[in-house]
Design a protein around this motif. Sequence first.
Motif, short mmCIF file in Angstrom:
data_model
loop_
_atom_site.label_atom_id
_atom_site.label_comp_id
_atom_site.label_asym_id
_atom_site.label_seq_id
_atom_site.Cartn_x
_atom_site.Cartn_y
_atom_site.Cartn_z
N SER A 139 0.90 -1.33 0.01
CA SER A 139 -0.07 -0.08 -0.13
C SER A 139 0.82 1.28 -0.04
O SER A 139 0.77 2.21 0.84
N PHE A 140 1.59 1.27 -1.07
CA PHE A 140 2.29 2.54 -1.20
C PHE A 140 2.48 2.97 -2.57
O PHE A 140 2.12 1.95 -3.54
N PRO A 141 3.03 4.05 -3.19
CA PRO A 141 2.66 4.40 -4.53
C PRO A 141 3.99 3.82 -5.30
O PRO A 141 5.00 3.92 -5.07
N THR A 156 5.62 6.21 2.02
CA THR A 156 4.80 7.16 2.61
C THR A 156 4.56 6.64 4.19
O THR A 156 5.36 5.84 4.36
N LYS A 157 3.67 7.16 4.70
CA LYS A 157 3.45 6.76 6.18
C LYS A 157 4.73 6.94 7.10
O LYS A 157 4.64 6.00 7.86
N ASN A 192 -2.48 -2.48 -4.84
CA ASN A 192 -2.43 -1.44 -3.90
C ASN A 192 -3.44 -1.76 -3.12
O ASN A 192 -4.57 -2.43 -3.57
N ASP A 193 -3.71 -1.47 -1.78
CA ASP A 193 -4.73 -1.52 -0.94
C ASP A 193 -6.06 -1.23 -1.59
O ASP A 193 -7.36 -1.72 -1.23
N ASN A 219 -6.27 6.78 0.49
CA ASN A 219 -6.07 6.89 -1.02
C ASN A 219 -7.45 6.44 -1.62
O ASN A 219 -8.20 5.56 -0.95
N GLU A 239 -3.45 7.24 -6.20
CA GLU A 239 -2.67 8.03 -5.08
C GLU A 239 -3.32 9.27 -4.83
O GLU A 239 -2.45 10.40 -4.91
N GLU A 268 -3.23 13.52 2.21
CA GLU A 268 -3.27 12.61 3.33
C GLU A 268 -2.98 13.10 4.48
O GLU A 268 -3.30 12.67 5.70
#
Length: 443
Positions: A139-141, A156-157, A192-193, A219, A239, A268
Amino acid sequence: MERLYTAVARLEKELAVSAILLQDIASRFQEAMTEGLAGRSSSLKMLPSFIGSPTGQEQGQVIAVDFGGTNVRVLLVELAGTGRSRIAARRAFPLKDKLGHYDYTAVSASGPELFDFIAGKISEIVSDGGIYPLGYTFSFPCRQQGVDKAVLINWTKEIKTVGVEGRDVGQMLQAALENRGLERVRLQAVINDTTGTLLTGAYSDSATTIGAICGTGHNSCYLESCHPLTKRPMIINMESGNFDGVQQTKYDILLDQASEKPGAQRLEKMVSGQYLGELVRLIVGSLAADGHISSGSERLSVPYSLPTEDISAILGDTSPELEVVAAVAAARWGITGLKVSGYKAIQTIARLVAMRSARLVTATWAGILTKIDPGLVCQHTIAVDGALYEKMPGYSEQLANTMVEMFGDKAKQITIRLSKDGSGIGAAIAAATVYKGKYCNER
Ligand code: BGC
């Protein structure tokens, strides 16, 4: 000096998202989608997933890895092929040990170490013999180069593990599995999630056109009916957490500047669980600095000292003395002995920050809906997963009410629905879509 209630009224104005602003954000979002899809400069990455909608007939036992943030889950999913699925086994584990024994998310950890740790957890769930198709939600770009090839663009995060950005995370996981002798766990798809959430929704409800996460991160993705690359339907990971078309307040700017990647993921940082507590802390800190409430201990100046779960607890406090708010303020920041009006101010700030999040998110969904179905003639289901949607008091209601505010009667065409465990189950659906059910007979 400004009184407490004047200060709170000022914050109410600063954090409000008016009806006009909602429409404005929706149309900016729609423009950003068009630009991104055409490959022009846009804050929306509009990443292809190489996956369309499932048929609902996908079947079999699939391993799913759900790597969404600092926690990873490994699932054994059984897809019944009739739009129904079951999680037959699950393991959840943190990448960062609470007692400090390990932290695979820190700059001191390397990619191979991180993926070896995850491969170790997968080995706990597979029994001997047999081939396991693997669906992997990351779950990241990612720049998707095929259904099973995804290159991490950037973390991210606030994750910092070195040697992963710019590399194919599918290949890294497969290599880690092979190093452990687990060649029979075969990667089929990296998604992606949000894609997983959409796939899980669409598995049982073909009206699902949007998938979204309202959790630690934020997202959305949607089903593009004719993707410019393939001229076929394809899920696009927007994204949308990186959308930059919303005016920031001074608190958003402060948060952004002190974050791991200033300037990135601007939406975000205004809406997701990773950041809501920090926004509340910054705002409460400004009230304390202006002498409206006592500043407690130096803990009020510790970044990220208010977890999102506490915002949920604060919002859920209906006691006359606001005992829960008082307990949280004391435990997290050493703030004690306020009058009820002081605790009420903290609760109001938490509510303003949380409801702003829901309103901004709805505006982006309205942008998507208007783009894919301008007259809203079809039914649309928005499949959502994540703790804000599932657990934060008033959050899902605010999403639905804002939809009505924006679309009036036509909002009847829109259903917003929880896609529980969507990101993990969706990985299994994606893998099964690719593997086309062959594995059912292979064991
Ligand atoms: C990531 C997205 C992800 C979202 C929700 C964001 O930080 O960039 O890829 O979908 O979090 O988990």
